[in-house]
Scaffold this motif. Structure first.
Motif, PDB file in Angstrom:
ATOM      1  N   ARG A 120      -7.289  -1.842  14.715  1.00 49.24           N
ATOM      2  CA  ARG A 120      -8.415  -2.727  14.568  1.00 49.24           C
ATOM      3  C   ARG A 120      -9.139  -2.475  13.248  1.00 49.24           C
ATOM      4  NH1 ARG A 120     -10.226  -5.951  18.573  1.00 49.24           N
ATOM      5  NH2 ARG A 120     -12.291  -5.485  17.881  1.00 49.24           N
ATOM      6  N   ILE A 121      -8.441  -1.849  12.337  1.00 51.81           N
ATOM      7  CA  ILE A 121      -9.003  -1.657  11.012  1.00 51.81           C
ATOM      8  C   ILE A 121      -8.941  -3.011  10.316  1.00 51.81           C
ATOM      9  CG2 ILE A 121      -8.589  -0.522   8.787  1.00 51.81           C
ATOM     10  CD1 ILE A 121      -7.438   1.825  10.387  1.00 51.81           C
ATOM     11  N   PRO A 122      -9.874  -3.482   9.591  1.00 49.86           N
ATOM     12  CA  PRO A 122     -11.047  -2.805   9.066  1.00 49.86           C
ATOM     13  C   PRO A 122     -12.285  -2.921   9.962  1.00 49.86           C
ATOM     14  CG  PRO A 122     -10.896  -4.944   8.058  1.00 49.86           C
ATOM     15  CD  PRO A 122      -9.720  -4.822   9.000  1.00 49.86           C
ATOM     16  N   PHE A 123     -12.182  -3.597  11.077  1.00 56.96           N
ATOM     17  CA  PHE A 123     -13.365  -3.937  11.862  1.00 56.96           C
ATOM     18  C   PHE A 123     -13.991  -2.744  12.567  1.00 56.96           C
ATOM     19  CE2 PHE A 123     -10.384  -7.498  11.759  1.00 56.96           C
ATOM     20  CZ  PHE A 123     -11.107  -8.319  10.914  1.00 56.96           C
ATOM     21  N   ASP A 124     -13.214  -1.739  12.928  1.00 58.95           N
ATOM     22  CA  ASP A 124     -13.748  -0.570  13.627  1.00 58.95           C
ATOM     23  C   ASP A 124     -13.956   0.619  12.696  1.00 58.95           C
ATOM     24  OD1 ASP A 124     -13.759  -1.986  15.979  1.00 58.95           O
ATOM     25  OD2 ASP A 124     -11.838  -1.192  16.671  1.00 58.95           O
ATOM     26  N   SER A 125     -13.934   0.397  11.412  1.00 59.03           N
ATOM     27  CA  SER A 125     -14.119   1.493  10.455  1.00 59.03           C
ATOM     28  C   SER A 125     -15.552   2.004  10.511  1.00 59.03           C
ATOM     29  CB  SER A 125     -13.826   1.020   9.032  1.00 59.03           C
ATOM     30  OG  SER A 125     -12.503   0.585   8.931  1.00 59.03           O
ATOM     31  N   PRO A 126     -15.729   3.310  10.353  1.00 57.88           N
ATOM     32  CA  PRO A 126     -17.093   3.838  10.328  1.00 57.88           C
ATOM     33  C   PRO A 126     -17.871   3.254   9.153  1.00 57.88           C
ATOM     34  CG  PRO A 126     -15.450   5.611  10.279  1.00 57.88           C
ATOM     35  CD  PRO A 126     -14.721   4.326  10.193  1.00 57.88           C
ATOM     36  N   LYS A 127     -19.165   3.078   9.345  1.00 60.76           N
ATOM     37  CA  LYS A 127     -20.003   2.480   8.290  1.00 60.76           C
ATOM     38  C   LYS A 127     -19.996   3.323   7.015  1.00 60.76           C
ATOM     39  CE  LYS A 127     -21.320  -1.001  10.692  1.00 60.76           C
ATOM     40  NZ  LYS A 127     -20.445  -2.129  10.645  1.00 60.76           N
ATOM     41  N   GLU A 128     -19.831   4.654   7.171  1.00 64.79           N
ATOM     42  CA  GLU A 128     -19.846   5.517   5.994  1.00 64.79           C
ATOM     43  C   GLU A 128     -18.481   5.614   5.297  1.00 64.79           C
ATOM     44  OE1 GLU A 128     -19.081   7.886   9.661  1.00 64.79           O
ATOM     45  OE2 GLU A 128     -20.669   6.540   9.114  1.00 64.79           O
ATOM     46  N   ALA A 129     -17.503   4.895   5.790  1.00 59.24           N
ATOM     47  CA  ALA A 129     -16.182   4.916   5.161  1.00 59.24           C
ATOM     48  C   ALA A 129     -16.295   4.362   3.744  1.00 59.24           C
ATOM     49  CB  ALA A 129     -15.197   4.086   5.968  1.00 59.24           C
ATOM     50  N   ASN A 130     -15.594   4.981   2.823  1.00 60.88           N
ATOM     51  CA  ASN A 130     -15.690   4.530   1.436  1.00 60.88           C
ATOM     52  C   ASN A 130     -14.418   3.851   0.944  1.00 60.88           C
ATOM     53  OD1 ASN A 130     -14.028   6.680   1.207  1.00 60.88           O
ATOM     54  ND2 ASN A 130     -15.289   7.848  -0.222  1.00 60.88           N
ATOM     55  N   ALA A 131     -13.601   3.388   1.863  1.00 60.44           N
ATOM     56  CA  ALA A 131     -12.406   2.656   1.468  1.00 60.44           C
ATOM     57  C   ALA A 131     -12.812   1.245   1.051  1.00 60.44           C
ATOM     58  CB  ALA A 131     -11.416   2.595   2.612  1.00 60.44           C
ATOM     59  N   ILE A 132     -12.297   0.822  -0.083  1.00 59.28           N
ATOM     60  CA  ILE A 132     -12.628  -0.502  -0.592  1.00 59.28           C
ATOM     61  C   ILE A 132     -11.320  -1.225  -0.896  1.00 59.28           C
ATOM     62  CG2 ILE A 132     -13.721  -1.787  -2.459  1.00 59.28           C
ATOM     63  CD1 ILE A 132     -15.625   0.590  -2.784  1.00 59.28           C
ATOM     64  N   GLY A 133     -11.227  -2.465  -0.474  1.00 58.76           N
ATOM     65  CA  GLY A 133     -10.052  -3.266  -0.781  1.00 58.76           C
ATOM     66  C   GLY A 133      -9.053  -3.258   0.356  1.00 58.76           C
ATOM     67  N   ILE A 134      -7.920  -3.886   0.096  1.00 63.67           N
ATOM     68  CA  ILE A 134      -6.865  -3.965   1.086  1.00 63.67           C
ATOM     69  C   ILE A 134      -5.545  -3.638   0.424  1.00 63.67           C
ATOM     70  CG2 ILE A 134      -7.992  -5.668   2.553  1.00 63.67           C
ATOM     71  CD1 ILE A 134      -6.224  -7.780   1.203  1.00 63.67           C
ATOM     72  N   GLY A 135      -4.601  -3.285   1.239  1.00 66.92           N
ATOM     73  CA  GLY A 135      -3.269  -3.021   0.731  1.00 66.92           C
ATOM     74  C   GLY A 135      -2.285  -3.098   1.866  1.00 66.92           C
ATOM     75  N   ALA A 136      -1.067  -3.391   1.543  1.00 66.44           N
ATOM     76  CA  ALA A 136      -0.022  -3.457   2.553  1.00 66.44           C
ATOM     77  C   ALA A 136       1.299  -3.169   1.877  1.00 66.44           C
ATOM     78  CB  ALA A 136       0.001  -4.836   3.207  1.00 66.44           C
ATOM     79  N   THR A 137       2.163  -2.551   2.612  1.00 64.51           N
ATOM     80  CA  THR A 137       3.520  -2.330   2.155  1.00 64.51           C
ATOM     81  C   THR A 137       4.415  -3.128   3.088  1.00 64.51           C
ATOM     82  OG1 THR A 137       2.900  -0.115   1.475  1.00 64.51           O
ATOM     83  CG2 THR A 137       5.250  -0.585   1.607  1.00 64.51           C
ATOM     84  N   PRO A 138       4.691  -4.372   2.732  1.00 64.16           N
ATOM     85  CA  PRO A 138       5.390  -5.269   3.651  1.00 64.16           C
ATOM     86  C   PRO A 138       6.899  -5.027   3.710  1.00 64.16           C
ATOM     87  CG  PRO A 138       4.803  -6.419   1.663  1.00 64.16           C
ATOM     88  CD  PRO A 138       4.253  -5.041   1.528  1.00 64.16           C
ATOM     89  N   GLU A 139       7.270  -3.794   3.987  1.00 67.90           N
ATOM     90  CA  GLU A 139       8.687  -3.495   4.128  1.00 67.90           C
ATOM     91  C   GLU A 139       9.095  -3.691   5.575  1.00 67.90           C
ATOM     92  OE1 GLU A 139       9.433   0.411   2.661  1.00 67.90           O
ATOM     93  OE2 GLU A 139       8.349   0.044   0.815  1.00 67.90           O
ATOM     94  N   GLY A 140      10.289  -4.121   5.787  1.00 67.47           N
ATOM     95  CA  GLY A 140      10.813  -4.234   7.133  1.00 67.47           C
ATOM     96  C   GLY A 140      10.318  -5.433   7.903  1.00 67.47           C
ATOM     97  N   ILE A 141       9.674  -6.392   7.237  1.00 64.72           N
ATOM     98  CA  ILE A 141       9.246  -7.590   7.958  1.00 64.72           C
ATOM     99  C   ILE A 141      10.033  -8.808   7.480  1.00 64.72           C
ATOM    100  CG2 ILE A 141       6.963  -6.761   8.578  1.00 64.72           C
ATOM    101  CD1 ILE A 141       5.804  -8.303   6.237  1.00 64.72           C
ATOM    102  N   ASP A 142      11.165  -8.537   6.862  1.00 67.93           N
ATOM    103  CA  ASP A 142      12.097  -9.587   6.481  1.00 67.93           C
ATOM    104  C   ASP A 142      11.482 -10.691   5.636  1.00 67.93           C
ATOM    105  OD1 ASP A 142      14.124  -8.240   7.831  1.00 67.93           O
ATOM    106  OD2 ASP A 142      13.596  -9.210   9.716  1.00 67.93           O
ATOM    107  N   GLN A 143      10.506 -10.326   4.828  1.00 66.64           N
ATOM    108  CA  GLN A 143       9.897 -11.263   3.891  1.00 66.64           C
ATOM    109  C   GLN A 143       9.349 -12.507   4.573  1.00 66.64           C
ATOM    110  OE1 GLN A 143       9.514  -9.979   0.864  1.00 66.64           O
ATOM    111  NE2 GLN A 143      10.568  -8.237   1.684  1.00 66.64           N
TER     112      GLN A 143
END
Length: 145
Positions: free
Chosen positions: A1-24
């Motif tokens: 449930r990330i990013p919605f359940d992330s702690p308010k003090e979390a300092n992660a900014i942005g998004i990223g994904a490694t779309p391997e294994g999903i057959d494009q």
């Protein structure tokens, strides 16, 4: 449930994904990257509606087609509903040891290994709707040929 359940003090900014294994399959990419612009997760019904709306955009359809709607609704409830490779809730796909209980239940067939499971039946029905919708048109050629 990330990013919605992330702690308010979390300092992660942005998004990223490694779309391997999903057959494009672009439906996954689009869903992953859209999450950064939402303030709460989509409900199951909203996800299904989103998948159907995406299909209309993909095919350039402006008029409702019952076969397209039904096919993509079925796919949203089956092939796109669950990553059967992620069974432990971590969100990290991995295959357990062949001796684990994970392999005891085939997600595609019932215990007799002959009768298709409901998920496979939905996929088969969706395929029929896509084939029917594609008759006389090449709009769906990429998905049906």
């Amino acid at each position: 449930r990330i990013p919605f359940d992330s702690p308010k003090e979390a300092n992660a900014i942005g998004i990223g994904a490694t779309p391997e294994g999903i057959d494009q399959n672009t439906i996954y990419y689009e869903y992953i990257y859209e999450q950064a612009f939402r303030d709460k997760p989509l409900t199951e019904v909203q996800i299904q509606d989103n998948v159907v709306a995406r299909a209309y955009r993909r095919y350039g359809l402006l008029v409702e087609d019952d076969d397209i709607t039904r096919a993509w609704m079925l796919l949203a409830k089956s092939a796109y509903a669950t990553d059967l490779g992620v069974q432990d809730g971590t969100g990290v796909a991995h295959l357990p040891a062949p001796t684990s209980s994970y392999w005891a239940k085939d997600p595609w067939f019932e215990d007799d290994r002959y009768t298709p499971a409901p998920t496979l039946c939905r996929i088969h029905e969706a395929w029929g709707h896509l084939i029917h919708a594609s008759e006389g048109s090449d709009l769906l050629a990429f998905d049906t040929e």
